[in-house]
Design an enzyme around this catalytic site. Sequence first.
Site, PDB file in Angstrom:
ATOM      1  N   GLU A  49      57.948  11.354  28.896  1.00 60.03           N
ATOM      2  CA  GLU A  49      59.202  12.118  28.982  1.00 60.03           C
ATOM      3  C   GLU A  49      60.517  11.343  29.480  1.00 60.03           C
ATOM      4  OE1 GLU A  49      57.908  15.127  32.219  1.00 60.03           O
ATOM      5  OE2 GLU A  49      56.013  15.996  30.233  1.00 60.03           O
ATOM      6  N   GLU A  92      49.680  14.991  26.680  1.00 59.90           N
ATOM      7  CA  GLU A  92      49.617  15.605  28.485  1.00 59.90           C
ATOM      8  C   GLU A  92      49.142  16.676  28.025  1.00 59.90           C
ATOM      9  OE1 GLU A  92      51.890  13.250  31.248  1.00 59.90           O
ATOM     10  OE2 GLU A  92      52.492  15.143  32.258  1.00 59.90           O
TER      11      GLU A  92
HETATM   12  C1  GAL Z   1      54.825  15.310  33.584  1.00 56.91           C
HETATM   13  C2  GAL Z   1      54.975  14.355  34.017  1.00 56.91           C
HETATM   14  C3  GAL Z   1      54.105  13.589  34.597  1.00 56.91           C
HETATM   15  C4  GAL Z   1      53.507  14.307  36.342  1.00 56.91           C
HETATM   16  C5  GAL Z   1      53.683  16.399  35.408  1.00 56.91           C
HETATM   17  C6  GAL Z   1      52.923  16.489  36.196  1.00 56.91           C
HETATM   18  O1  GAL Z   1      55.957  16.192  33.045  1.00 56.91           O
HETATM   19  O2  GAL Z   1      55.003  13.614  33.003  1.00 56.91           O
HETATM   20  O3  GAL Z   1      54.390  12.439  35.121  1.00 56.91           O
HETATM   21  O4  GAL Z   1      55.196  14.716  37.076  1.00 56.91           O
HETATM   22  O5  GAL Z   1      54.609  16.168  35.077  1.00 56.91           O
HETATM   23  O6  GAL Z   1      52.755  17.938  36.060  1.00 56.91           O
END
Ligand code: GAL
Length: 857
Positions: A467, A543
């Site tokens: 991200e 993710e």
């Molecule tokens: C994502 C990020 C992670 C964590 C997560 C929490 O956007 O890549 O590192 O912050 O959100 O939901």
Amino acid sequence: MFALTYLVFLAVANAANAATIPTPGRVRTSLNDNWKFSRFTNNPDSLSYNSLKPWLLPQANLFITGTKYPNPSASSPGANIPYVQSSFNDDTWQQVDLPHDWAITGPFGAPGISGGMGRLPTNGIGWYRKTLLATADDISGTKSIFLDVDGAMSYAAVWLNGNLVGGWPWGYASWRLDLTRYLREGNNTLAIRLENAVDNSRWYPGAGIYRNLWLVKVDRMHVAQWGTQVTTPDVSEKEATVKVVVQVENLGGAAREVDVSTRIYAVGDGSGAEAVATIKTVTTAVAAGEKRFVNDSVTVPNPRLWGPPPSQTPHLYLAVTTLSSGSAVIDTYTTRFGIRSITYSPSNGLLINSQRVYVQGTCNHHDQGALGAAYNHRATQRQLQILRDMGANALRTSHNPPAPDLLDLADEMGFLVLDEAFDCWSAGKTANDYHLLYPEWHEADLRAFIRRDRNHPSVIAWSIGNEVQNQESALVAREAIELQSIVHSEDPSRQVTSAMNAATPDHALPATLDIIGLNYQGEYGNYAAFHQKFPDKMIWGSETASCISSRGTYFFPVHSGNNNRYSAVGSSDAAARYISAYELADPGWGDSPDAVFVAQERFQPWVAGEFVWTGFDYLGEPTPWGGQGGSRSSYFGIVDLAGFPKDRFWLYQARWRPEKAMVHLLPHWTWPERVGDVTPVHVFSGAEEVEVWVNGVSQGRRKKSGKGVYRFRWDEVKYQAGEVVAVGYKDGKEWGRDVKKTAGKAAALAVSVDRAVIDGDGRDLAYVRVEVVDDKGTMVPRTNNTVEFSVAGPGKLVATDNGDPTDMTAFPSASRRAFSGLALGIVKAEKGAKGKITVTVRGDGLIREGEVVVTAQ
Ligand code: GAL
């Protein structure tokens, strides 16, 4: 030569770990024990990264292709600082063993440290000192003596006998310094300075020399650092090509010739004392101060392939490279590897050895809960075992290079690893994160990372970023092109991704990447748009989820759908800072596990799978309560910070291990204030049908109600004290059951331990689980009794926890409040101890104590 071969075979056959193989000519010893340490919140030495930088940057030269950084001509700084002198009296400093995390002992509430970073005192300057003994042989001029650092957080600078040797700023990097020049016979003073700013991370980074340290002694002619590259370009069941590149380095003052040979052994294969293949010996001449590559390949017949369980087995091989001259062995270097092929199919996902493997992965940060960032083999192994039990077959090392040992474990257990480098590039996310180092260090950091990790069969792809900021920009696309080409040049055998939450198919960034990795937006429906735009790229959910909950806490009314905002009525208790373990809550982005499964199914077979955010809760990022007066650790984990599974664990297990006879019901059944109130019963199971009874009265036998439904639910059940039973059926037969009973008053502590026998090496750990139970042995689910641990015998309590993100009691405390009925004690043996360690746990009030015995051997 026979003797060497035989010795190697014996070791290979008996040990899964390459560290135990004899390596004539090479001595690698742990430097973890007996350090002195002091932390300063005010700068005690007037040094800074900027004043040290000219002497650190040339360290990067081995890992950059362009103009090298010059060695400064001025004399190096720090020589006059007392801490680097052998005469300095460090008696008042703390005695520590590495890996060491200076911040984890707390207290919470460290000034200037955000909730995002875990409220622990990571900031400041840390000095470490140790005496190193050198023999006459070490300094005879024929040897190179290296300091290998697996990781030090952060901005490390190293002095030996008052001379600045070098250092490495990035805390997640592994790096090597050549100590030879400043070493003298007898005692030597090694001093290491670290410095951590506030706001240097979005999660808990840890602080200190938090990974292993090694001293490596070799001939000046040796295999270079990370000096082998083993690949398996052609793999079939009949035979495999193993390609071995060896980089030979001559740090001596004159050119030398050396014979280079590599033998391949099957690890753990008891079939014979012979190598399964031998690469023919090549004689090469290496000029003084130069490196030479020697490269060849060999065929291994009937290879035993490496692949992820349960459908495959993670077989390993060992390449033993020998440098010799006549009959004299000069150096021996071992490389453990696996024989396997990877196919990244845009239409069919990920194939390992031509077999499709659906990625059932979790993202994980590097901390080990109450142990902090200090790397511990057993703690990591335990995490992986818990994830494996759930059915996970993959890990994403979010958002930084892991400890090298984690990849050894992943190789042995057959996890697929998405090995990730960075959380940001030139644009940062916090004031003092990696963007400050990016311009000067990204190439060196990335090349070093790839060279370190590329022989691990578990690594199936590289991630260059998570991200990153400004995903729509042309600058980011240019940075991605540069980073990806660095990776390709170091490792042409694997594909590269970067995890994208904001890029659209029309941006330049995705077009530059080998694999499309989507964070969350796949679940918003964007898999299809990317697939259409990039029909020749594999896609996965790099993710997913970000479901939030606290173990064992349930709130009402329960949302009738698949997914709900944590702030909605019935999802959480904001005053107490708990989120419902019905496992339906998201933070405003992301989804419940169920909603992610829907999206994954919709796009089978071409979406390769998912990496859930996160497998375990971690220190810091206690979304949604990261602000002042908030919590200390995350709510995202499928498993809590103490390693106790939340209910979600069984939701994943039901999907990822559907063959496992398992029925899990929630919530607990102790609700004195809810008699007659609707208290939904949800069941996670791979069964075809489930029936639920409350006090013997059936609430109905149900099938999962259709496509896109991943839990069984009885949303209309009214609570009565007693018991609720769920029975799962397959083919009409009972297949598993779960019972929850109404608990009485807390009366006793049920104490158990994960392993009754541990190594007495001062590092191995026993995890002691404490359950508060009533007089019938039923867990009391809403108790917050304080329990007190004590240890008798040759052991020590390291830390306690309960998995409660709101608990601000420092981790070393022997006294811990139970959370939702559970508490955890982490115990180790004294170094060199043998015998029985008795752990006694006492409760407050009238509760009977519990006890468990662990044997150190
Ligand atoms: C994502 C990020 C992670 C964590 C997560 C929490 O956007 O890549 O590192 O912050 O959100 O939901």
